[in-house]
Motif scaffolding. Structure first.
Motif, PDB file in Angstrom:
ATOM      1  N   PRO A 183      52.923  50.543  40.028  1.00 50.77           N
ATOM      2  CA  PRO A 183      52.469  49.397  40.154  1.00 50.77           C
ATOM      3  C   PRO A 183      51.138  48.918  39.399  1.00 50.77           C
ATOM      4  O   PRO A 183      50.942  47.823  38.701  1.00 50.77           O
ATOM      5  CB  PRO A 183      52.132  49.331  41.640  1.00 50.77           C
ATOM      6  CG  PRO A 183      53.092  50.263  42.221  1.00 50.77           C
ATOM      7  CD  PRO A 183      53.103  51.380  41.127  1.00 50.77           C
ATOM      8  N   LEU A 184      50.349  50.093  39.103  1.00 50.94           N
ATOM      9  CA  LEU A 184      48.961  50.050  38.381  1.00 50.94           C
ATOM     10  C   LEU A 184      49.284  49.530  36.981  1.00 50.94           C
ATOM     11  O   LEU A 184      48.697  48.942  36.428  1.00 50.94           O
ATOM     12  CB  LEU A 184      48.091  51.055  38.690  1.00 50.94           C
ATOM     13  CG  LEU A 184      47.732  51.349  40.113  1.00 50.94           C
ATOM     14  CD1 LEU A 184      46.941  52.816  40.208  1.00 50.94           C
ATOM     15  CD2 LEU A 184      46.777  50.234  40.406  1.00 50.94           C
ATOM     16  N   THR A 185      50.162  50.366  36.447  1.00 50.31           N
ATOM     17  CA  THR A 185      50.672  50.164  34.950  1.00 50.31           C
ATOM     18  C   THR A 185      51.256  48.810  34.717  1.00 50.31           C
ATOM     19  O   THR A 185      50.728  48.144  33.908  1.00 50.31           O
ATOM     20  CB  THR A 185      51.745  51.054  34.718  1.00 50.31           C
ATOM     21  OG1 THR A 185      51.153  52.592  34.677  1.00 50.31           O
ATOM     22  CG2 THR A 185      52.045  51.034  33.135  1.00 50.31           C
ATOM     23  N   ALA A 186      51.893  48.253  35.805  1.00 51.37           N
ATOM     24  CA  ALA A 186      52.596  46.730  35.660  1.00 51.37           C
ATOM     25  C   ALA A 186      51.577  45.793  35.807  1.00 51.37           C
ATOM     26  O   ALA A 186      51.608  44.809  34.992  1.00 51.37           O
ATOM     27  CB  ALA A 186      53.637  46.794  36.884  1.00 51.37           C
ATOM     28  N   VAL A 187      50.353  46.155  36.677  1.00 52.77           N
ATOM     29  CA  VAL A 187      49.343  45.288  36.803  1.00 52.77           C
ATOM     30  C   VAL A 187      48.472  45.160  35.505  1.00 52.77           C
ATOM     31  O   VAL A 187      48.110  44.086  35.154  1.00 52.77           O
ATOM     32  CB  VAL A 187      48.471  45.472  38.019  1.00 52.77           C
ATOM     33  CG1 VAL A 187      47.242  44.740  37.998  1.00 52.77           C
ATOM     34  CG2 VAL A 187      49.289  45.314  39.153  1.00 52.77           C
ATOM     35  N   THR A 188      48.334  46.186  35.013  1.00 52.09           N
ATOM     36  CA  THR A 188      47.658  46.423  33.841  1.00 52.09           C
ATOM     37  C   THR A 188      48.384  45.475  32.469  1.00 52.09           C
ATOM     38  O   THR A 188      47.758  44.871  31.767  1.00 52.09           O
ATOM     39  CB  THR A 188      47.277  47.811  33.179  1.00 52.09           C
ATOM     40  OG1 THR A 188      46.789  48.335  34.295  1.00 52.09           O
ATOM     41  CG2 THR A 188      46.552  47.779  32.065  1.00 52.09           C
ATOM     42  N   ALA A 189      49.566  45.820  32.538  1.00 50.75           N
ATOM     43  CA  ALA A 189      50.519  45.022  31.418  1.00 50.75           C
ATOM     44  C   ALA A 189      50.228  43.410  31.801  1.00 50.75           C
ATOM     45  O   ALA A 189      50.351  42.610  30.773  1.00 50.75           O
ATOM     46  CB  ALA A 189      51.660  45.731  31.395  1.00 50.75           C
TER      47      ALA A 189
ATOM     48  N   ALA B  70      51.595  48.505  47.028  1.00 53.88           N
ATOM     49  CA  ALA B  70      51.348  49.933  46.639  1.00 53.88           C
ATOM     50  C   ALA B  70      50.476  50.350  47.992  1.00 53.88           C
ATOM     51  O   ALA B  70      49.883  51.409  48.238  1.00 53.88           O
ATOM     52  CB  ALA B  70      50.446  50.067  45.671  1.00 53.88           C
ATOM     53  N   HIS B  71      50.255  49.575  49.099  1.00 51.06           N
ATOM     54  CA  HIS B  71      49.387  49.830  50.212  1.00 51.06           C
ATOM     55  C   HIS B  71      48.104  50.167  50.190  1.00 51.06           C
ATOM     56  O   HIS B  71      47.574  51.289  50.467  1.00 51.06           O
ATOM     57  CB  HIS B  71      50.327  50.798  51.175  1.00 51.06           C
ATOM     58  CG  HIS B  71      51.780  50.431  51.452  1.00 51.06           C
ATOM     59  ND1 HIS B  71      52.062  49.629  52.183  1.00 51.06           N
ATOM     60  CD2 HIS B  71      52.863  51.117  50.919  1.00 51.06           C
ATOM     61  CE1 HIS B  71      53.527  49.378  52.145  1.00 51.06           C
ATOM     62  NE2 HIS B  71      53.879  50.367  51.429  1.00 51.06           N
ATOM     63  N   ILE B  72      47.302  49.389  48.969  1.00 51.85           N
ATOM     64  CA  ILE B  72      46.198  49.742  48.839  1.00 51.85           C
ATOM     65  C   ILE B  72      45.188  48.620  49.352  1.00 51.85           C
ATOM     66  O   ILE B  72      45.702  47.439  49.431  1.00 51.85           O
ATOM     67  CB  ILE B  72      45.757  49.468  47.135  1.00 51.85           C
ATOM     68  CG1 ILE B  72      46.698  50.636  46.834  1.00 51.85           C
ATOM     69  CG2 ILE B  72      44.345  49.727  46.756  1.00 51.85           C
ATOM     70  CD1 ILE B  72      46.703  50.934  45.141  1.00 51.85           C
ATOM     71  N   PRO B  73      43.974  48.865  50.067  1.00 52.86           N
ATOM     72  CA  PRO B  73      43.110  47.694  50.756  1.00 52.86           C
ATOM     73  C   PRO B  73      42.990  46.788  49.643  1.00 52.86           C
ATOM     74  O   PRO B  73      42.725  46.803  48.372  1.00 52.86           O
ATOM     75  CB  PRO B  73      42.063  48.290  51.051  1.00 52.86           C
ATOM     76  CG  PRO B  73      42.589  49.944  51.149  1.00 52.86           C
ATOM     77  CD  PRO B  73      43.417  50.055  50.259  1.00 52.86           C
ATOM     78  N   LEU B  74      42.916  45.451  50.146  1.00 51.74           N
ATOM     79  CA  LEU B  74      42.748  44.119  49.253  1.00 51.74           C
ATOM     80  C   LEU B  74      41.464  44.223  48.288  1.00 51.74           C
ATOM     81  O   LEU B  74      41.732  43.841  47.259  1.00 51.74           O
ATOM     82  CB  LEU B  74      43.106  43.058  49.984  1.00 51.74           C
ATOM     83  CG  LEU B  74      43.088  41.602  49.403  1.00 51.74           C
ATOM     84  CD1 LEU B  74      44.198  41.916  48.038  1.00 51.74           C
ATOM     85  CD2 LEU B  74      43.268  40.593  50.121  1.00 51.74           C
ATOM     86  N   ALA B  75      40.594  44.707  49.115  1.00 50.80           N
ATOM     87  CA  ALA B  75      39.050  44.732  48.348  1.00 50.80           C
ATOM     88  C   ALA B  75      39.287  45.577  47.175  1.00 50.80           C
ATOM     89  O   ALA B  75      38.785  45.457  46.154  1.00 50.80           O
ATOM     90  CB  ALA B  75      38.014  45.106  49.463  1.00 50.80           C
ATOM     91  N   ASP B  76      40.016  46.876  47.448  1.00 52.22           N
ATOM     92  CA  ASP B  76      40.108  47.784  46.259  1.00 52.22           C
ATOM     93  C   ASP B  76      40.857  47.163  45.247  1.00 52.22           C
ATOM     94  O   ASP B  76      40.500  47.393  44.071  1.00 52.22           O
ATOM     95  CB  ASP B  76      40.416  49.027  46.811  1.00 52.22           C
ATOM     96  CG  ASP B  76      39.470  49.968  47.818  1.00 52.22           C
ATOM     97  OD1 ASP B  76      38.458  49.521  47.957  1.00 52.22           O
ATOM     98  OD2 ASP B  76      39.899  50.613  48.729  1.00 52.22           O
ATOM     99  N   ALA B  77      41.957  46.645  45.677  1.00 45.09           N
ATOM    100  CA  ALA B  77      43.083  46.156  44.564  1.00 45.09           C
ATOM    101  C   ALA B  77      42.191  45.025  43.870  1.00 45.09           C
ATOM    102  O   ALA B  77      42.621  45.013  42.657  1.00 45.09           O
ATOM    103  CB  ALA B  77      44.241  45.365  45.309  1.00 45.09           C
ATOM    104  N   TYR B  78      41.545  44.326  44.414  1.00 44.53           N
ATOM    105  CA  TYR B  78      40.854  43.199  43.629  1.00 44.53           C
ATOM    106  C   TYR B  78      39.833  43.545  42.843  1.00 44.53           C
ATOM    107  O   TYR B  78      39.846  43.111  41.616  1.00 44.53           O
ATOM    108  CB  TYR B  78      40.032  42.299  44.547  1.00 44.53           C
ATOM    109  CG  TYR B  78      39.185  41.332  44.022  1.00 44.53           C
ATOM    110  CD1 TYR B  78      39.729  40.327  43.476  1.00 44.53           C
ATOM    111  CD2 TYR B  78      38.012  41.297  44.207  1.00 44.53           C
ATOM    112  CE1 TYR B  78      38.963  39.096  42.951  1.00 44.53           C
ATOM    113  CE2 TYR B  78      36.981  40.309  43.289  1.00 44.53           C
ATOM    114  CZ  TYR B  78      37.585  39.268  42.945  1.00 44.53           C
ATOM    115  OH  TYR B  78      36.979  38.356  41.907  1.00 44.53           O
ATOM    116  N   LEU B  79      39.222  44.744  43.324  1.00 37.60           N
ATOM    117  CA  LEU B  79      38.302  45.354  42.206  1.00 37.60           C
ATOM    118  C   LEU B  79      38.560  46.070  41.047  1.00 37.60           C
ATOM    119  O   LEU B  79      38.245  45.976  39.778  1.00 37.60           O
ATOM    120  CB  LEU B  79      36.977  46.178  42.867  1.00 37.60           C
ATOM    121  CG  LEU B  79      35.964  45.472  43.847  1.00 37.60           C
ATOM    122  CD1 LEU B  79      35.231  46.562  44.450  1.00 37.60           C
ATOM    123  CD2 LEU B  79      35.160  44.691  42.960  1.00 37.60           C
TER     124      LEU B  79
END
Length: 375
Positions: free
Chosen positions: A103-109, A313-322
């Motif tokens: 998911p992190l790679t997809a978001v970066t792309a 990815a079940h990451i807290p929204l604040a962390d995902a936003y940053l």
């Protein structure tokens, strides 16, 4: 296609001050910015980042400063910030990032695609040449992108304005949004951190040894980063070296803390604010509406990506936003530390995108130019 002439942004009149006067102005300005952060501490999140940035912005627009932050101070703050970030990157704390690598790679792309789409709109509507628009909308590595603008036949002044406009928006909004998200979200395990001793400058018990290690890691990392030609070498070189030293257990207790970390965040915020001089804004005012609209659109899309990343990815929204903010790595990482967010995850994602954007952007620009010439 019709393109606008290169924007020649004149330096602010205050740069003409004699060096001796500037040497006396800068310490006073730094102390004032630190004091503003102290006063704002009960009122705003990440006060030593946000308050100095707003103060520097107001001073720069009013023309009352001695120009941008001195080069040596800027490089020193970047190197120390890199060491601070690297101290969080050990194998155990990176487990969450590795578990969500797809998911992190997809978001970066997706962030890269958003930047290219905004550049296309800016090229067509704002009549800016393709290279300048692409470099101005690249989400990540603003210092490295600006430095290579002239080499890629882009307007470096206009690229700098677009890059730092986005950085300023991210720096101004990230602390407030993250604080709101933290209030509305239950605290996650491991978010709390130990409070440092007030007079400590590094996080180890031996201050002298820790400061010496800090100086060595920052200096050697900066030199090595330039030698291997990293993007933003003064930031990423010390960060990688500090991560290697911390992860292997070779050295610890050298990360900035206490007063030194506060001074570091003050320098980062002040540097962002002082970049927006009144002459620079006047020169590019005709592009401000479309540039601001593109920047806000990319930021809103990245916020949507953060929500999607949080859900999948079940990451807290604040962390995902940053982790998914479009650039402004210095301000984002400072905000992450101030709000006790998941710094390893955020550092990993932001660094990955910085590398990808800086390495791929020249190739994308050259390919676009070739296609335009053929057509």
């Amino acid at each position: 296609m019709v393109t606008t002439p290169r924007c020649a942004v004149a330096p602010p009149p205050s740069l003409a001050h004699p060096p001796r006067r500037r040497r006396t102005v800068w310490p006073a300005l730094a102390v004032a910015a630190y004091a503003v952060g102290e006063v704002a501490e009960p009122l705003v999140p990440a006060p030593h980042l946000l308050a100095p940035m707003l103060a520097g912005l107001a001073l720069a627009l009013a023309g009352f400063t001695a120009g941008r932050l001195p080069v040596r101070v800027n490089r020193c703050s970047q190197a120390l910030l890199g060491v601070l970030m690297g101290s969080y990157l050990d194998p155990r704390t990176l487990d969450q990032a590795s578990a969500a690598v797809l998911p992190l790679t997809a978001v970066t792309a997706a962030t890269a695609v958003l930047g290219l789409a905004a550049a296309a709109v800016l090229t067509r509507v704002g009549r800016v040449d393709r290279a300048t628009a692409t470099l101005g909308m690249v989400a990540g590595g603003s210092a490295a992108v600006v430095s290579c603008a002239e080499e890629l036949d882009a307007d470096p002044r206009l690229v700098a304005f677009m890059q730092y406009l986005r950085v300023a928006l991210v720096a101004a909004t990230a602390p407030v949004l993250v604080q709101a998200l933290l209030v509305s979200t239950p605290t996650t395990p491991g978010r709390a951190v130990a409070r440092a001793v007030a007079w400590h400058l590094v996080d180890g018990p031996r201050q002298g040894t820790g400061l010496l290690l800090l100086a060595v890691v920052a200096t050697v990392g900066s030199v090595a980063g330039r030698w291997v030609r990293l993007p933003s070498p003064v930031l990423l070189g010390p960060m990688l070296l500090a991560a290697a030293a911390t992860g292997t257990g070779l050295a610890t207790g050298f990360a900035p803390t206490g007063l030194l970390r506060t001074a570091l965040f003050t320098a980062v915020g002040l540097d962002i604010g002082l970049r927006f001089t009144r002459p620079a804004v006047v020169r590019v005012r005709h592009l401000l509406p479309i540039t601001l609209a593109c920047t806000l659109a990319v930021s809103a899309a990245c916020a949507a990506l953060a929500w999607l990343l949080s859900v999948t990815a079940h990451i807290p929204l604040a962390d995902a936003y940053l982790a998914t903010t479009p650039g402004g790595i210095n301000a984002v990482l400072a905000t992450a530390v101030s709000t006790h967010a998941n710094v390893p995850l955020i550092s990993s994602v932001q660094s990955l995108r910085l590398f990808a954007m800086v390495l791929l952007t020249p190739l994308l620009i050259r390919s676009a130019v070739r296609l335009r010439r053929r057509s």
